[in-house]
Every structure is written in C-alpha cells, then in structure tokens.
Design an enzyme around this catalytic site. Structure first.
Site, mmCIF file in Angstrom:
data_model
loop_
_atom_site.group_PDB
_atom_site.id
_atom_site.type_symbol
_atom_site.label_atom_id
_atom_site.label_comp_id
_atom_site.label_asym_id
_atom_site.label_seq_id
_atom_site.Cartn_x
_atom_site.Cartn_y
_atom_site.Cartn_z
ATOM 1 N N ASP A 107 69.179 -72.203 -85.745
ATOM 2 C CA ASP A 107 69.166 -71.309 -86.083
ATOM 3 C C ASP A 107 70.723 -70.181 -85.231
ATOM 4 O O ASP A 107 71.165 -69.702 -85.411
ATOM 5 C CB ASP A 107 68.548 -70.116 -86.580
ATOM 6 C CG ASP A 107 67.429 -69.306 -85.490
ATOM 7 O OD1 ASP A 107 66.472 -70.072 -84.644
ATOM 8 O OD2 ASP A 107 67.661 -67.966 -86.049
ATOM 9 N N ASP A 110 67.617 -70.282 -79.944
ATOM 10 C CA ASP A 110 66.864 -70.883 -79.436
ATOM 11 C C ASP A 110 65.805 -72.188 -79.772
ATOM 12 O O ASP A 110 67.525 -72.776 -80.785
ATOM 13 C CB ASP A 110 65.484 -70.009 -79.652
ATOM 14 C CG ASP A 110 65.982 -69.768 -80.837
ATOM 15 O OD1 ASP A 110 66.032 -70.471 -82.034
ATOM 16 O OD2 ASP A 110 65.117 -68.679 -81.096
ATOM 17 N N TYR A 259 61.351 -64.518 -89.511
ATOM 18 C CA TYR A 259 62.010 -64.825 -90.289
ATOM 19 C C TYR A 259 61.037 -64.518 -91.767
ATOM 20 O O TYR A 259 60.864 -65.382 -92.804
ATOM 21 C CB TYR A 259 62.982 -66.015 -91.412
ATOM 22 C CG TYR A 259 64.322 -66.087 -89.746
ATOM 23 C CD1 TYR A 259 65.344 -65.423 -90.091
ATOM 24 C CD2 TYR A 259 63.718 -67.042 -88.483
ATOM 25 C CE1 TYR A 259 66.395 -65.677 -89.254
ATOM 26 C CE2 TYR A 259 65.032 -66.970 -87.854
ATOM 27 C CZ TYR A 259 66.451 -66.373 -87.828
ATOM 28 O OH TYR A 259 67.144 -66.550 -87.659
ATOM 29 N N GLU A 517 73.333 -62.665 -78.486
ATOM 30 C CA GLU A 517 72.866 -63.960 -79.640
ATOM 31 C C GLU A 517 73.457 -63.870 -81.017
ATOM 32 O O GLU A 517 73.950 -63.446 -81.556
ATOM 33 C CB GLU A 517 70.679 -63.445 -79.830
ATOM 34 C CG GLU A 517 70.493 -65.122 -80.196
ATOM 35 C CD GLU A 517 69.347 -65.227 -80.574
ATOM 36 O OE1 GLU A 517 68.649 -65.874 -80.138
ATOM 37 O OE2 GLU A 517 68.247 -64.127 -80.647
#
Length: 551
Positions: A107, A110, A259, A517
């Site tokens: 995603d 990572d 999430y 990120e």
C-alpha cells in the site's frame, strides 16, 4: 517500533449525523471572506502553469503516475516490468495457510498487503478509466492502466477463495515496521488474515466487490470473459458482505492500528451496490441503495472528505448521477434527491460555500489554496476531492444543471455554482500537486525539476536488489540506509507523497512519514485527472498565468 508509525494512515471521520468530520475551514467566517476566498480559488483554478509560470505537462504526469503502481507490485514481476530497481518478492504469501496469495500491491512504503486500501485503489483506477478511459487511450497509456487494474483484480480473485471467505491482509504491520529492508529481502511475518461467516468484514468485502464490479466495466470490451469473472466475484462478495455483517477490524485485530474502519461498513455496502447497479443495470441494486438510504446513513451523513475509509461522498455523487441522467424509477426520485443534497454539501464544502454549520461545514484551505483535512497524508484527500469534483462537474454539465450552495437558516442566500466553477477547483488542486504552490514543489515524485527526494519508502531508499544481491537484514536497513541525508538511490516515479501541512510547509525527510510517505490511493484518482487535463490542453492550450499568491 523504530519507525514510530503505528497509525500513520488511520485517523478518520469522527462525524456527527448531518455535520462534517473534523474538516474545519476559515472560509465560513463571513460572507465577504467567503467571496474573497472564492475569487482566489477561481483564479487559482485557472492557473495551468507551474510555479515558474510554465504550462504543466499532464501527459508526462499521466505516464509517471502509472509507473508508480509497478513499483508497488508484490509477487513475481513480469518481463514487461518497467521499474527495473524492483524484483520478485512475497513469493510464499499464503503458503502457511495453504492458499496462493502471491501478487497484489504494497500500500505504501512498507510491505504489508492491506485489502481495504488496495481495493479502494483499484476502484479509483477503474473509475478513472470508466470516466476518462478515452483520454487515457488517446495518451497511449490504456495498456498500462489496464495492467495496473488487473494486477490488483488478479490478486482479489486469488484472495476470494470461497463465496463467503476473503483473505484481507498479508503481513503484520507491527513486525513489518520494526524492520527497514527491501521487499526482496523480507524476513518479517507473512501471516495471512481472512474474513468469513464467523469473522465478518462487510467493509473490506464490500469495497472489494465495488472494485471488481467497476473493473468488470473496464474489461468488458477488451476481455469479456475476464469481465464476467470479475462481476461473478463482485456479486458473491456483495452477498457475503450484506448477509454476514460486521466490521473487518473486529475480526482482524492486527489491522486496527493501520486501517481501522472508523466509518463502519454501511457506506461500503451502499458503494458496492451502486457499482454493481452501474455494472449490471439490475434494479434490485438500486432498490437496495434507496431502501437503506436512511438506515445506512447515505442520506443522513453530510461529509467533507472522501477516502479509503469514508465512502459516503462517493456514494452520494454516484446516486446523484442516476438522478441527473434520469436512470431511475419514479419511486426512487425523492430519495435520490436527498442523496443529491448531501452530495452538494460535499461539493460546496470544498468550494467553501456552505452557510450553515460554522467552520465545520467547509473544508479548510491552505494559503496556497490546497484543500486541507488533516496533517497525516493530506494529499489523499486532495486527489480524491479533485476526482470527485471533476466527475460531478461532468455529470452537471451533461444534465445542464448547477450546484446550489449556501441557503439554510438565517439570512444566508442560496447561490448557484456552475459546473465550470466546480471543475476549476478540481483543476486547481491537480495543479497544486504538480507544483503550482508556494514552494514550487511537485508532490508527484519524478515530475518537474523539484520534487521530494527522500520518500519514506523502504525499497526506494535502499540500493536496488539487482545491483546488490547481498542480503540486507531487518535492522540493517535502519543502520545503513534509513538515516542517510542523501536522496533515495531509487526515484519512486509517480508516487504522490503525503504533502504539506495547513500552511503549505513541507519537510523532505525520510523520517517525516506524515508528509513523505506515498500511498497507492493518493495516485489512483489522478490517473483520470491527468488524462482529462491532457486532452483539454491539446484541445485548447492555455497561456501561462499568474499563481493565486501572485494575484
């Protein structure tokens, strides 16, 4: 946790019914202030140049955005792989559970495969092609766009192992974040987690159903057999999500810190039903959306954001499309009108023109004109808003309609806002991402002359596996690569990073994961936007203009 990123993509809609979630705006202070901000927004939207007054190259942005998805691939990479610094990874995913879960997308920076944001990414990529596929094809990028979608849907087919079973996560965020290493060297847990009848996950199953239904429309002409297969899975997943209701983060505790489904699962059920209605034309799916409109919050929530978690604004805009196009039975009209009212709340909130509700009724703007929701990865809200505003402006234009903003109690007067003005705001947000901002920075990595060089991304920040196959251990990456002040050895082309704060400030530092990120769902909505703007630029090239700050 050496990274300190336990919940870096998670804080979301803490809304009250009829009130927007934590999306404060200075635009609601007074009518004169709203007018001034509106004028500035329109001027900013008209700007097609970068910080130096140069016209943006939307074709280049489109090409780069699709490259990013190749950098995020998990699994065995094909011979056509264009991002050469990536290699095969996650080749044993699912092995311990006796299921093939190789493939899909990481995603962000990572190596966990989170099902909910991955599915939302594919939904938005598919929606981009449904609305602007002709523009993508005209730019010569249709093949790459289809590949990006299929890389996700192929994985979803694998992950949907039984009608009432969906594998929703591979990897563990806590152990993954303890390490900083290339995906090709992964030593972290690859435990897989599923939802089923006993452990429901209506949100992740519903979003995956939406993704596969939308993707089935994309492949209908080029690969009808595959499109039929996707639609079959979508229908099964929706039935599973609706029959066995529950939040997936109650079934999979490991996902809660990353999430969590803060908005619940009811928005995903409405969202999936609308996409299945659009894909099949079956009236029972629209009946579902109408019959559950109130109890599921579809006509109750007035929302100021649209994201992988909170789908209400998207639901409301899709429902309004049916109303504007007359694609409904007469008995549906009154409920679809209520959906339209909430859709226009979202649009007017972005425009800063909701009169009732005080500061919470409108989306805050940075001094440079960026829509601002919250400090953690704010660009996800910017790019999704740009897409929704653009799509809605097209629906309005097709129906010869306008948005009604303001009104309500007191002395507020309702104002009609044209489709052109709605789209102007969408374009202004895209241009902000590309460098029309106070810092002159492109937040699309690899685009322009000035962009983030220290993206918070494990694979990009370490020497490529193909250049150095020497194993890099779990903490070795922290010791030798994470803390380096130099630029990443690999450019994560096409990634859209978290972006600046509410004052347009941005710090290009690998440790600054809130801003540096990138996530797949940041870039996905922009595929359609770049394609549309490229077509518009070809049809009517616009001269370079002054920025909003200069005006």
């Amino acid at each position: 946790m050496r990274e300190g990123a336990a919940a870096r993509r998670q804080p979301h809609a803490e809304a009250q019914r009829g009130v927007s979630p934590r999306a404060m705006s200075r635009a609601g202070a007074a009518p004169s202030c709203r007018l001034l901000l509106l004028l500035l927004a329109v001027v900013a939207a008209a700007v097609v140049g970068g910080a130096e007054g140069k016209a943006h190259n939307y074709e280049d942005a489109l090409q780069k955005s699709l490259l990013y998805f190749e950098a995020q691939r998990s699994g065995r990479l094909p011979h056509s792989q264009r991002v050469a610094w990536r290699h095969h990874s996650g080749l044993t995913d699912g092995l311990e559970q006796g299921v093939d879960l190789v493939g899909g997308y990481y995603d962000a920076g990572d190596h966990v495969k989170f099902g909910l944001p991955m599915a939302f990414t594919v939904t938005m990529l598919s929606w981009s092609l449904i609305e602007y596929g002709g523009d993508v094809a005209a730019a010569g990028e249709l093949g790459h766009a289809l590949e990006a979608i299929k890389w996700g849907t192929d994985y979803f087919i694998k992950a949907h192992t039984k009608p009432d079973e969906l594998w929703a996560e591979v990897g563990d965020g806590d152990t993954d974040h303890y390490c900083w290493q290339r995906p090709e060297d992964m030593t972290t847990s690859r435990q897989a987690y599923k939802v089923d009848r006993e452990h429901p996950g209506s949100d992740v199953a519903g979003e995956t159903a939406a993704a596969m239904a939308a993707a089935s429309m994309v492949f209908r002409d080029s690969n009808p057999h595959y499109a039929h297969l996707l639609l079959h899975h979508a229908q099964q997943l929706f039935e599973f999500a609706d029959k066995y209701r529950g939040k997936y983060d109650s079934s999979i505790a490991e996902v809660k810190s990353y999430y969590a489904s803060v908005s619940g699962y009811k928005d995903e059920l409405l969202w999936a039903a609308l996409w299945l209605h659009r894909a099949t034309g079956r009236a029972d799916y629209l009946d579902y959306v109408v019959d559950n409109a109130d109890s599921f919050g579809g006509t109750g929530w007035a929302i100021n954001e649209f994201s992988w978690d909170v789908k209400y604004a998207g639901v409301q805009i899709l429902a309004t499309r049916l109303l504007l196009r007359g694609e409904h039975a007469e008995r549906h009209r009154s409920t679809l009108e209520q959906y339209r009212s909430k859709a226009e709340h979202y649009v007017c909130a972005c425009l800063g023109r909701n009169a009732d509700g005080g500061a919470d009724a409108n989306v805050e703007r940075s001094p440079g004109g960026m829509l601002y929701i919250r400090q953690w990865n704010n660009m996800q809200y910017v790019t999704s808003a740009a897409f929704l505003l653009s799509a809605y402006s097209d629906y309005l234009a097709g129906a010869g309609a306008a948005v009604s903003c303001g009104g309500g109690g007191g002395e507020a007067v309702s104002v009609s806002v044209s489709a052109e003005e709605v789209f102007a705001l969408a374009r202004a947000q895209v241009d902000y991402v590309l460098g029309t901002n106070p810092r002159g920075v492109s937040y699309l990595v690899g685009y322009g002359s000035k962009y983030p060089n220290r993206v918070h991304h494990r694979a990009a920040s370490i020497v490529p596996y193909k250049h150095s196959k020497e194993f890099i251990g779990c903490t070795q990456g922290f010791d030798h690569w994470f803390g380096r002040r130099s630029s990443n050895p690999n450019v994560l082309v096409g990634a859209i990073v978290g972006g600046p704060d509410r004052r347009d400030r941005f710090r290009d530092n690998r440790e600054n994961y809130m801003q540096t990120e990138a996530c797949t769902y940041n870039t996905a909505p922009m595929v359609g936007m770049f394609a549309k703007l490229h077509r518009m630029a070809r049809q009517a090239p616009a001269p370079a203009a002054s920025t909003a700050a200069e005006v």
